[in-house]
Design a protein around this motif. Sequence first.
Motif, short mmCIF file in Angstrom:
data_model
loop_
_atom_site.label_atom_id
_atom_site.label_comp_id
_atom_site.label_asym_id
_atom_site.label_seq_id
_atom_site.Cartn_x
_atom_site.Cartn_y
_atom_site.Cartn_z
N UNK A 1 0.85 -1.19 0.00
CA UNK A 1 0.00 0.00 0.00
C UNK A 1 0.88 1.24 0.00
N UNK A 2 0.41 2.26 -0.69
CA UNK A 2 1.09 3.55 -0.70
C UNK A 2 0.37 4.45 0.30
N UNK A 3 1.15 5.12 1.15
CA UNK A 3 0.56 5.87 2.25
C UNK A 3 1.13 7.28 2.28
N UNK A 4 0.25 8.27 2.33
CA UNK A 4 0.62 9.66 2.54
C UNK A 4 0.19 10.01 3.95
N UNK A 5 1.15 10.35 4.80
CA UNK A 5 0.81 10.64 6.19
C UNK A 5 1.52 11.90 6.66
N UNK A 6 1.04 12.42 7.77
CA UNK A 6 1.64 13.62 8.34
C UNK A 6 2.97 13.25 8.98
N UNK A 7 3.95 14.13 8.85
CA UNK A 7 5.29 13.84 9.34
C UNK A 7 5.41 13.79 10.84
N UNK A 8 4.70 14.63 11.56
CA UNK A 8 4.85 14.70 13.02
C UNK A 8 4.15 13.55 13.74
N UNK A 9 2.92 13.28 13.36
CA UNK A 9 2.12 12.31 14.10
C UNK A 9 1.99 10.96 13.41
N UNK A 10 2.24 10.90 12.10
CA UNK A 10 2.05 9.66 11.36
C UNK A 10 0.59 9.42 10.99
N UNK A 11 -0.25 10.42 11.15
CA UNK A 11 -1.68 10.30 10.83
C UNK A 11 -1.84 10.11 9.32
#
Length: 148
Positions: free
Chosen positions: A83-93
Amino acid sequence: MAHDRFLEIWTYLHAINEKDGTTDKTDKIYKVRPILNTLLEKFRYCYLPKQFLNLDEGMIPTKNRFAIKQYIKDKPIKFGIKSFILCEGDTGYIVASEIYTGKSDIEVQNLGVTGNVVLWLFKQGEASRKNHILVMDRYYNSVTLTKH
């Protein structure tokens, strides 16, 4: 008793109506696509990501036989669903995600598979409206994507 009860519930638990003629059965994950889309929609609705976003692939470990199962020798989890995932850098959300089901999944522009993944996830996460900084490894980066 618990195992029999689980199997009984499992036989009647469905995310889609199989008899509905509007279901796109060419999608390899059409049975779980409604759940995945609902989750990602709620993820986008509940949280606004900060400036730094990360893009990477992940493996969902499985030992089952699926047509979309991948083998990547350099990963700690060698067999699984990619899976390809785009997440926030600080929280990993998780801002956006897509399960890789084959070559012709994502067609945004003529940027190759990885370039199309980057643009598609960026648009799905509605991150293109803000001044985000996208962090990704060299696997996704290209000269044509940088110019875009």
